[in-house]
Write an enzyme that holds these catalytic residues in place. Structure first.
Site, PDB file in Angstrom:
ATOM      1  N   ASP A 195       0.843  -1.189   0.000  1.00  0.00           N
ATOM      2  CA  ASP A 195       0.000   0.000   0.000  1.00  0.00           C
ATOM      3  C   ASP A 195       0.887   1.250   0.000  1.00  0.00           C
ATOM      4  O   ASP A 195       1.878   1.322   0.730  1.00  0.00           O
ATOM      5  CB  ASP A 195      -0.891  -0.028   1.243  1.00  0.00           C
ATOM      6  CG  ASP A 195      -1.800   1.174   1.334  1.00  0.00           C
ATOM      7  OD1 ASP A 195      -2.686   1.296   0.464  1.00  0.00           O
ATOM      8  OD2 ASP A 195      -1.623   1.983   2.271  1.00  0.00           O
ATOM      9  N   GLU A 240       1.743  -0.328  -5.011  1.00  0.00           N
ATOM     10  CA  GLU A 240       0.775   0.725  -5.331  1.00  0.00           C
ATOM     11  C   GLU A 240       1.601   1.989  -5.565  1.00  0.00           C
ATOM     12  O   GLU A 240       2.180   2.536  -4.617  1.00  0.00           O
ATOM     13  CB  GLU A 240      -0.215   0.938  -4.193  1.00  0.00           C
ATOM     14  CG  GLU A 240      -1.261   1.985  -4.522  1.00  0.00           C
ATOM     15  CD  GLU A 240      -2.197   2.273  -3.369  1.00  0.00           C
ATOM     16  OE1 GLU A 240      -3.403   2.494  -3.618  1.00  0.00           O
ATOM     17  OE2 GLU A 240      -1.745   2.283  -2.208  1.00  0.00           O
TER      18      GLU A 240
END
Length: 684
Positions: A344, A380
């Site tokens: 993330d 990401e």
């Protein structure tokens, strides 16, 4: 009187050796560390000062401490927030290496290191209340390896990812026993595994399962943190996902998934923690060594460099912090058998003081690691800091969530003008972004929908977000959704609109599975799952956020299963090299045609009103089939001529607008508006 021994600075955390437990905690700036032991009912029963410290690691060995012992730390040092020092020994702190937790955070003002008040300088005044009664406790565990099965080792070109939430995926599944729904145990239930086999899933990617904090502001609004991007412990699972209460439940689930040929990928949040900004609570890292664990604003160490939008950013440039992240990743891989990780806000993990760099130690450390380098690694590629979008800039060895694929594909099927060339590039694995340094097509993880945003059903049913249930006056969530409701906002009984919506869903799914790169399907999209137009269900641990399995329409389930089979059986789709026009053997690998069956010209690529295209994906070798795809994203039907080429006959595979038939070169087909048709040659 208890016997205390010197112990060792390695490994960090609480390590049971069969006779006793070694405790080791890193704090470079502390003046002292106290280990606090608790009874099973959470009462503090003993304090032990750690007198040994080597290279910033404080440690002690205590004989007879067994698995099951509850503990925490109090860390001593200067209280000087202006200089970034936030030591407060009145606060019980969670071990960053805790492997299992007892209890949840019970929100109280005592959890804050400073005296809460409206004053702008409130964080400068130390609070002397004891927070132990409101804190979860770490539990000493037996570190023996738990996983037993061999990993499936699915090769990247054949990977099909299914993004899901542990609880949301299983809470409403009618065939899973009620008592295990919402838990790790439910993930390996035969009913769910059968479904994943039916739709061709190879890799289950879970939203965060690390123990996470429930945000105080959500609890006060009778909501809950559902997604879990608010980490409290990087080594411990979220206890609410453990049906049995035992860590072995995770390993057993992973073993059963592996036996079914399904990998497990974890979405991990090492970019920030749940302690928030300078006004956040003191739960662990902030009170252990604030200056080491977090990135502070240059010249203003009182404040955090909020690169993540969540209040703080972990300082992965610090060697001991980087070690903590690597130790966590290796534990999940070796102890529980996890096959890969989706990072993330990975941009934050690769930031130096001068900005993002693909040469950051974080990436080098993973890529040289003999265990982690073999995992599936997905970044990401964005955060909220300066230069916060670096798609295609991560080092070889990392794949990336391709947000541009999502946006361009949505624009194309919405009928926007001037995006045909971009769409073709994204369909071809975005070689303009990833074809460097010997990267491969699987560097692009393609998706149309993900947990963050509309579901596929809502993408074709809503023009606007509808997040009122989140309690933020519909101000949260993205406004740029690139969605189209097909004529009516929300649910409707209009048969014509519902037929168009179904056709649009098929367009998106067929495009996704036929694109070069790696497809990622949002769990529930094959079930027409809706969130009622809510595009930010981070706080909806409810039927809004849970997948609806009741009476699913089999149309999309069967379509996804067919598409997975087509992808699995045809290497022309799941290639190991980027499309260039000519493959490494000197043969054509792709050809782009206009609807007249002629090769596309530059003028036609640049024509903003051109929304139709024919692409021929050539077989990888003589034993494979070639694929022909006809796209028509315009609002009117077109006539398409089958190109004249070395392939004389094409067999129908699938379309979004009905049945098809075998065709031959120069045949003229009527392709309905907003539809896609797919053909293949016979394998020789």
């Amino acid at each position: 009187m208890r016997t205390i021994k010197e112990g060792s600075p390695f490994p960090r955390g609480a390590t049971y050796d069969g006779k006793g437990t070694n405790f080791a905690l890193f704090s470079d700036n502390a003046t002292g560390v106290t280990l606090c032991l608790f009874s099973a009912d959470g009462k503090e029963v003993e304090r032990i000062d750690l007198t040994e410290c080597t290279n910033g690691v404080w440690y002690v060995y205590i004989p007879d401490i067994q698995p099951g012992q509850l503990y925490g730390y109090r860390v001593h040092g200067p209280w000087d927030p202006v200089q970034g020092q936030r030591f407060n020994s009145n606060k019980l702190l969670l071990d960053p290496y805790a492997r299992k937790l007892s209890g949840d955070i019970q929100w109280d003002d005592a959890l804050y290191g400073y005296q809460l008040s409206p004053s702008k300088d409130a964080d400068l005044r130390m609070d002397d209340r004891d927070s132990a009664a409101f804190m979860p406790k770490a539990i000493v565990v037996d570190p023996a390896p738990l996983t037993k099965s061999n990993k499936p080792q699915v090769k990247w070109p054949k990977t099909i990812i299914y993004e899901a939430h542990v609880k949301g995926l299983t809470m409403k599944h009618p065939l899973i026993p009620d008592d295990i729904r919402g838990s790790f145990a439910a993930l390996s239930d035969p009913a769910l595994i059968d479904h994943m086999h039916r739709i061709g899933i190879t890799s289950l990617e879970l939203l965060p399962i690390h123990a996470f904090a429930q945000d105080r502001h959500l609890i006060e609004r009778n909501l809950r943190n559902y997604w879990g991007y608010n980490t409290l412990a990087f080594f411990a699972p979220e206890t609410n996902y453990l049906h049995s209460g035992d860590l072995e439940e995770i390993a057993t689930t992973v073993d059963r998934l592996h036996e079914a040929g399904i990998e497990l990928i974890l979405d991990v949040v090492y970019n920030h923690t749940c302690e928030g900004n300078h006004l956040g609570p003191t739960l662990s890292w902030k009170g252990i060594d604030n200056l080491s664990y977090y990135r502070s604003l240059p010249g203003e160490p009182r404040y955090y460099d909020n690169l993540t939008g969540c209040g703080n950013a972990l300082n992965t440039s610090h060697p001991k912090v980087l070690q903590m992240v690597m130790d966590s990743l290796r534990m999940w891989t070796t102890v529980y058998g996890v096959d890969g990780f989706r990072f993330d806000l990975a941009l934050t993990l690769g930031r130096e003081d001068t900005g993002f760099t693909a040469r950051h130690p974080f990436f080098h450390t993973i890529l040289q690691d003999p265990i982690l380098s073999r995992c599936k690694l997905i970044a990401e590629p964005w955060d909220v800091g300066p230069g916060g979008y670096q798609l295609g800039e991560f080092p070889p060895g990392f794949s990336e969530w391709n947000g541009d694929y999502r946006d361009v594909t949505r624009d194309f099927w919405k009928g926007d003008e001037g995006c045909l060339a971009k769409f073709a590039g994204r369909f071809a694995a975005s070689s303009d972004l990833f074809d460097a340094q010997h990267r491969r097509p699987w560097s692009s993880v393609n998706f149309v929908t993900a947990h963050d945003g509309f579901t596929l059903h809502d993408l074709v049913s809503y023009n606007e977000k509808h997040n009122e249930a989140n309690g933020e006056d519909n101000n949260d969530g993205a406004n740029d959704n690139r969605s189209w409701n097909c004529g009516v906002e929300g649910e409707t009984e209009d048969a014509e609109i519902n037929a168009l919506r179904l056709q649009q869903k098929k367009n998106f799914l067929i495009t996704l599975f036929l694109s070069q790169g790696v497809p990622m399907l949002l769990a529930g999209d094959e079930l027409h799952n809706s969130q009622g137009g809510n595009n930010n269900t981070y706080c909806q641990d409810s039927e809004i956020g849970w997948i609806d399995w009741q009476n699913p329409d089999k149309t999309l389930i069967e379509l996804v299963g067919l598409l997975a089979q087509i992808r699995r059986e045809n290497n022309a789709i799941s290639r190991a090299e980027f499309l260039t026009g000519v493959n490494k053997h000197g043969n054509a690998d792709v050809a782009w045609y206009n609807v007249n069956g002629q090769l596309m010209t530059n003028e036609q690529w640049e024509d903003p009103f051109n929304k139709s295209l024919i692409v021929k994906l050539m077989a990888v070798d003589k034993h494979q089939a070639s694929i022909l795809v006809i796209f028509n994203a315009s609002h009117i039907e077109i006539e398409a001529t089958i190109p004249e080429c070395e392939i004389k006959q094409w067999h129908f595979l699938v379309s979004s607008s009905g049945e098809g038939k075998e065709v031959k070169q120069k045949d003229i087909l009527v392709i309905p508006a907003r539809s896609i048709h797919v053909y293949k040659t016979a394998s020789s």
